[in-house]
Design an enzyme around this catalytic site. Structure first.
Site, PDB file in Angstrom:
ATOM      1  N   SER A 122      28.228 -25.859 102.070  1.00 10.32           N
ATOM      2  CA  SER A 122      29.325 -24.889 102.009  1.00 10.32           C
ATOM      3  C   SER A 122      28.785 -23.505 102.355  1.00 10.32           C
ATOM      4  CB  SER A 122      29.928 -24.843 100.605  1.00 10.32           C
ATOM      5  OG  SER A 122      30.805 -23.735 100.475  1.00 10.32           O
ATOM      6  N   TYR A 174      29.226 -24.099  91.735  1.00  8.29           N
ATOM      7  CA  TYR A 174      29.537 -24.838  92.975  1.00  8.29           C
ATOM      8  C   TYR A 174      28.633 -24.354  94.116  1.00  8.29           C
ATOM      9  CZ  TYR A 174      32.105 -26.101  97.234  1.00  8.29           C
ATOM     10  OH  TYR A 174      32.447 -26.565  98.479  1.00  8.29           O
TER      11      TYR A 174
HETATM   12  P1  NAP Z   1      39.344 -32.540  98.894  1.00  9.77           P
HETATM   13  O1  NAP Z   1      40.485 -32.334  99.848  1.00  9.77           O
HETATM   14  O2  NAP Z   1      39.475 -32.060  97.483  1.00  9.77           O
HETATM   15  O3  NAP Z   1      38.981 -34.111  98.893  1.00  9.77           O
HETATM   16  C1  NAP Z   1      37.916 -34.525  98.082  1.00  9.77           C
HETATM   17  C2  NAP Z   1      37.627 -35.991  98.318  1.00  9.77           C
HETATM   18  O4  NAP Z   1      36.481 -36.324  97.514  1.00  9.77           O
HETATM   19  C3  NAP Z   1      38.735 -36.914  97.894  1.00  9.77           C
HETATM   20  O5  NAP Z   1      38.726 -38.042  98.737  1.00  9.77           O
HETATM   21  C4  NAP Z   1      38.315 -37.300  96.480  1.00  9.77           C
HETATM   22  O6  NAP Z   1      38.801 -38.562  96.029  1.00  9.77           O
HETATM   23  C5  NAP Z   1      36.819 -37.395  96.651  1.00  9.77           C
HETATM   24  N1  NAP Z   1      36.058 -37.268  95.419  1.00  9.77           N
HETATM   25  C6  NAP Z   1      36.105 -36.268  94.489  1.00  9.77           C
HETATM   26  N2  NAP Z   1      35.246 -36.527  93.496  1.00  9.77           N
HETATM   27  C7  NAP Z   1      34.642 -37.693  93.807  1.00  9.77           C
HETATM   28  C8  NAP Z   1      33.672 -38.485  93.166  1.00  9.77           C
HETATM   29  N3  NAP Z   1      33.136 -38.133  91.981  1.00  9.77           N
HETATM   30  N4  NAP Z   1      33.285 -39.640  93.761  1.00  9.77           N
HETATM   31  C9  NAP Z   1      33.824 -40.024  94.944  1.00  9.77           C
HETATM   32  N5  NAP Z   1      34.756 -39.317  95.590  1.00  9.77           N
HETATM   33  C10 NAP Z   1      35.148 -38.164  95.022  1.00  9.77           C
HETATM   34  O7  NAP Z   1      38.010 -31.871  99.466  1.00  9.77           O
HETATM   35  P2  NAP Z   1      37.661 -31.253 100.916  1.00  9.77           P
HETATM   36  O8  NAP Z   1      38.186 -29.877 100.966  1.00  9.77           O
HETATM   37  O9  NAP Z   1      38.011 -32.223 101.973  1.00  9.77           O
HETATM   38  O10 NAP Z   1      36.074 -31.114 100.794  1.00  9.77           O
HETATM   39  C11 NAP Z   1      35.187 -32.127 101.245  1.00  9.77           C
HETATM   40  C12 NAP Z   1      33.767 -31.595 101.142  1.00  9.77           C
HETATM   41  O11 NAP Z   1      33.652 -30.378 101.889  1.00  9.77           O
HETATM   42  C13 NAP Z   1      33.318 -31.262  99.714  1.00  9.77           C
HETATM   43  O12 NAP Z   1      31.967 -31.608  99.547  1.00  9.77           O
HETATM   44  C14 NAP Z   1      33.498 -29.760  99.648  1.00  9.77           C
HETATM   45  O13 NAP Z   1      32.652 -29.172  98.680  1.00  9.77           O
HETATM   46  C15 NAP Z   1      33.121 -29.357 101.061  1.00  9.77           C
HETATM   47  N6  NAP Z   1      33.672 -28.051 101.444  1.00  9.77           N
HETATM   48  C16 NAP Z   1      35.021 -27.863 101.528  1.00  9.77           C
HETATM   49  C17 NAP Z   1      35.504 -26.593 101.863  1.00  9.77           C
HETATM   50  C18 NAP Z   1      36.973 -26.289 101.967  1.00  9.77           C
HETATM   51  O14 NAP Z   1      37.337 -25.092 102.117  1.00  9.77           O
HETATM   52  N7  NAP Z   1      37.866 -27.274 101.917  1.00  9.77           N
HETATM   53  C19 NAP Z   1      34.608 -25.550 102.107  1.00  9.77           C
HETATM   54  C20 NAP Z   1      33.242 -25.787 102.006  1.00  9.77           C
HETATM   55  C21 NAP Z   1      32.789 -27.048 101.680  1.00  9.77           C
HETATM   56  P3  NAP Z   1      40.247 -38.693  95.264  1.00  9.77           P
HETATM   57  O15 NAP Z   1      41.274 -38.618  96.353  1.00  9.77           O
HETATM   58  O16 NAP Z   1      40.208 -40.009  94.624  1.00  9.77           O
HETATM   59  O17 NAP Z   1      40.320 -37.540  94.324  1.00  9.77           O
END
Ligand code: NAP
Length: 252
Positions: free
Chosen positions: A143, A157
């Site tokens: 991130s 985080y």
């Molecule tokens: P998201 O929309 O909240 O989706 C999270 C996904 O992770 C969902 O499929 C969720 O499953 C799954 N998950 C959560 N906890 C889990 C666990 N303990 N074991 C297995 N699966 C789990 O997140 P996103 O925004 O796509 O982010 C994806 C990655 O990118 C993360 O690592 C996040 O930190 C990183 N990131 C995101 C952003 C952003 O702005 N969006 C920025 C920087 C980094 P369920 O559907 O079952 O809950």
């Protein structure tokens, strides 16, 4: 030749779902891992199958070792593992460090760091030429927060993603001559549900005028970078974190 399998942790929603669609479109069998929301995972698998791809939804909490072993056993059943996307990650409500409980810190680091390590361990056991594997690629989700520190929001985080930066470099060097490349992406503000789970559903709308491109990124834009790092097109790239942040936090 056996089916090639790519495992996407947290593949059911957001960035992981975008990656899962693109991986399946390339002809790999994709394991769409999720933690709780089976409805979203099943809907995505149905969508991928309708488009002619092969996908399987597998429930599993990446911080739970038994769940991780089950996930990889499913990969073994389906074919040859060629890629892992360590995408599962969580945020939490905005707090200062002096307010954070042990329970919060434990959850944050267990999912975002230990979960990524457990999955990387199992992937290396299967893909490393040292273990009789045929090589592969690991892509970790960091991130921009690892460089910004995310003060007054979620320093925990940001620090967990700092661990991902370091793990990416170290693991890449451990397995560089074993056929495995290890890289990561550092997304900036991406329009997914993660902000709502951190108690800030309007975060994208509130922040976008302050972003260099005056807009958030999309899950597809991050997924395209991940797909490049998974592919042979990046065959001489390892140990790298690629900023996919529209210019946010690109300086060290
Ligand atoms: P998201 O929309 O909240 O989706 C999270 C996904 O992770 C969902 O499929 C969720 O499953 C799954 N998950 C959560 N906890 C889990 C666990 N303990 N074991 C297995 N699966 C789990 O997140 P996103 O925004 O796509 O982010 C994806 C990655 O990118 C993360 O690592 C996040 O930190 C990183 N990131 C995101 C952003 C952003 O702005 N969006 C920025 C920087 C980094 P369920 O559907 O079952 O809950």
């Amino acid at each position: 030749m056996a089916n090639t399998v790519v495992l996407v942790t947290g593949g059911s929603r957001g960035i992981g779902a975008a990656v899962s669609r693109k991986v399946a479109a390339l002809g790999h069998t994709v394991i769409v891992n999720y933690a709780q929301n089976g409805t979203a995972a099943d809907a995505l698998v149905a969508e991928i199958k309708a488009a002619g791809g092969t996908a399987v939804a597998v429930q599993g909490d990446v911080q739970n070792e038994a769940d991780v072993l089950h996930l990889f056993a499913e990969a073994d059943r389906l074919g040859t593992l060629v890629g892992l996307v360590n995408n599962a990650g969580v945020v939490d409500l905005s707090q200062r460090v002096d307010e954070m409980t042990l329970a919060r810190l434990t959850r944050m680091f267990s999912i975002n760091v230990i979960g990524a390590f457990l999955c990387a361990r199992e992937a290396v056991k299967r893909m490393s030429t040292k273990h009789g594997g045929a090589g592969g690629a690991i892509v970790n989700l960091g991130s921009a927060g690892s460089k910004l520190g995310s003060p007054n929001q979620y320093v925990d985080y940001a620090a967990s993603k700092g661990a991902i930066d370091t793990m990416t470099v170290g693991l890449a060097l451990e397995v560089a001559d074993e056929g495995i490349r290890v890289n990561g992406v550092r997304p900036g503000i991406i329009d997914t549900d993660i902000h709502a789970s951190g108690g800030a559903p309007d975060r994208v709308a509130q922040l976008k005028s302050r972003l260099p491109m005056k807009r958030a990124g999309t899950a597809d834009e991050v997924a395209d970078a991940i797909l490049w790092l998974l592919s042979d097109q990046s065959s001489y790239t390892t140990g790298t974190m690629l900023d996919v942040s529209g210019g946010r936090a690109v300086l060290p």
